[in-house]
Scaffold this active site. Structure first.
Site, short mmCIF file in Angstrom:
data_model
loop_
_atom_site.label_atom_id
_atom_site.label_comp_id
_atom_site.label_asym_id
_atom_site.label_seq_id
_atom_site.Cartn_x
_atom_site.Cartn_y
_atom_site.Cartn_z
N LYS A 1 0.84 -1.21 0.00
CA LYS A 1 0.00 0.00 0.00
C LYS A 1 0.87 1.25 0.00
O LYS A 1 0.60 2.22 -0.73
CB LYS A 1 -0.94 -0.02 1.22
CG LYS A 1 -2.03 -1.08 1.11
CD LYS A 1 -2.81 -1.28 2.41
CE LYS A 1 -3.81 -2.42 2.27
NZ LYS A 1 -4.54 -2.74 3.51
N GLN B 1 -3.90 -1.41 9.93
CA GLN B 1 -3.94 -2.73 9.28
C GLN B 1 -4.54 -3.76 10.24
O GLN B 1 -4.14 -3.86 11.40
CB GLN B 1 -2.54 -3.15 8.83
CG GLN B 1 -2.49 -4.43 8.04
CD GLN B 1 -3.23 -4.36 6.69
OE1 GLN B 1 -3.35 -3.30 6.08
NE2 GLN B 1 -3.74 -5.49 6.22
N ASP C 1 -10.56 3.25 5.00
CA ASP C 1 -10.88 1.82 4.89
C ASP C 1 -12.40 1.60 4.85
O ASP C 1 -12.85 0.50 4.52
CB ASP C 1 -10.32 1.07 6.11
CG ASP C 1 -9.05 0.30 5.78
OD1 ASP C 1 -8.94 -0.21 4.66
OD2 ASP C 1 -8.18 0.22 6.67
#
Ligand code: GUN
Length: 295
Positions: free
Chosen positions: A53, A97, A120
């Site tokens: 990412k 994450q 997200d």
């Protein structure tokens, strides 16, 4: 017949070019989109996702910074990092994450993220807005799947989509997005899970199967209707002594077994994975535009 390969890398490359132009116009206004990343613990798969990412950010001109905490980090230490990003004007998107080493903390940590930086799309505010069909950051994997289907000429509209897996990150948000009355949705949806009695009965009805169970060979040829489209979300490491790293990646679908029956299928790797990253970039750019007063 050999099914068309749905090339997530190629579709991602097109979308990233579109984003580059938007980043350029933000930069002309003095704004560089910024992503704040938090990685807790040493899980190798999480480490490699985060690296991918960050690399993707750098390639299209998004600033990213990372905080790494040990697996033993307390709730307070984690929340401190999130709060720091919440109040940092250079940061437009926050990525924590998952999974966290202590899964019990996850919902509290997600809830601490400023919903306006929740790129997200996991915060309850964004999930609720998504469900209502309101403007919201959409979760990256489900949104990436819908973009990939639409852009490859297999839109979900009017189709029966059978999803295998009910996770909060993929299965359940995807099912909801598919039911919305818009150009990405308008599908009929069945969601299957470990409590489903006869999985094959359901998958055989599907025009589109989305496999997101996290287990190799969950979908085998006998479970697939001729001409179906298959989206494989699985990323499973299986031992393989012939590979330099000692493992290879496989999805949840018996790719070689179904390839000749299907109209189209995503490969693993190179299918859904790049699309997930692209939609994170997309949300980060959009967040910066919103703050800059563009959208
Ligand atoms: N773990 C697996 N997929 C994801 C994702 O899309 N975002 C985050 N933050 N963690 C994940």
């Amino acid at each position: 017949m050999s099914g068309q390969i749905l090339d997530g890398k190629a579709i991602s490359a097109d979308m990233r070019e579109e984003l580059k132009a938007r980043i350029e116009s933000l930069k002309q206004k003095g704004v560089t989109p910024g992503l704040g990343v938090l990685l807790v613990g040493e899980d190798p798969a999480s480490r490699s996702y985060v690296t991918a990412k960050e690399k993707a950010c750098a390639q299209i001109g998004i600033h990213s910074e990372e905080v790494r905490l040990p697996a033993t980090a307390t709730r307070e230490e984690i929340l401190n990092v999130v709060n720091g990003y919440n109040h940092d004007d250079r940061i437009h998107g926050i990525l924590v994450q998952l999974p966290l080493p202590d899964a019990e903390m996850e919902q509290d940590v997600i809830a601490a993220i400023d919903p306006d930086k929740d790129v997200d799309g996991f915060h309850p505010v964004n999930i609720g807005r998504m469900l209502l069909g309101l403007t919201a950051f959409l979760p990256c994997t489900p949104h990436g799947i819908l973009q990939m289907l639409k852009r490859s000429g297999h839109p979900a509209k009017g189709k029966h989509v059978v999803i295998v897996g009910r996770s909060n990150i993929v299965g359940r948000p995807l099912a909801n997005l598919l039911t919305l009355k818009n150009d990405l949705g308008n599908a009929t949806v069945t969601i299957c899970h470990t409590g489903t009695t006869d999985l094959g009965y359901h998958t055989r009805q599907a025009d589109i199967i989305v496999a997101a169970a996290g287990r190799p060979n969950t979908v085998t040829p006998d479970m697939v209707k001729d001409g179906a489209v298959i989206v494989d979300v699985g990323v499973n490491r299986v031992d393989d002594a012939s590979r330099p790293r000692g493992y290879r990646l496989v999805g949840d679908v018996d790719f070689d077994g179904v390839r000749d029956k299907v109209a189209a299928i995503t490969p693993v790797p190179g299918g859904v994975g790049p699309m997930t990253i692209t939609m994170l970039l997309y949300n980060t750019v959009w967040s910066a535009e919103r703050r800059a007063g563009g959208n």
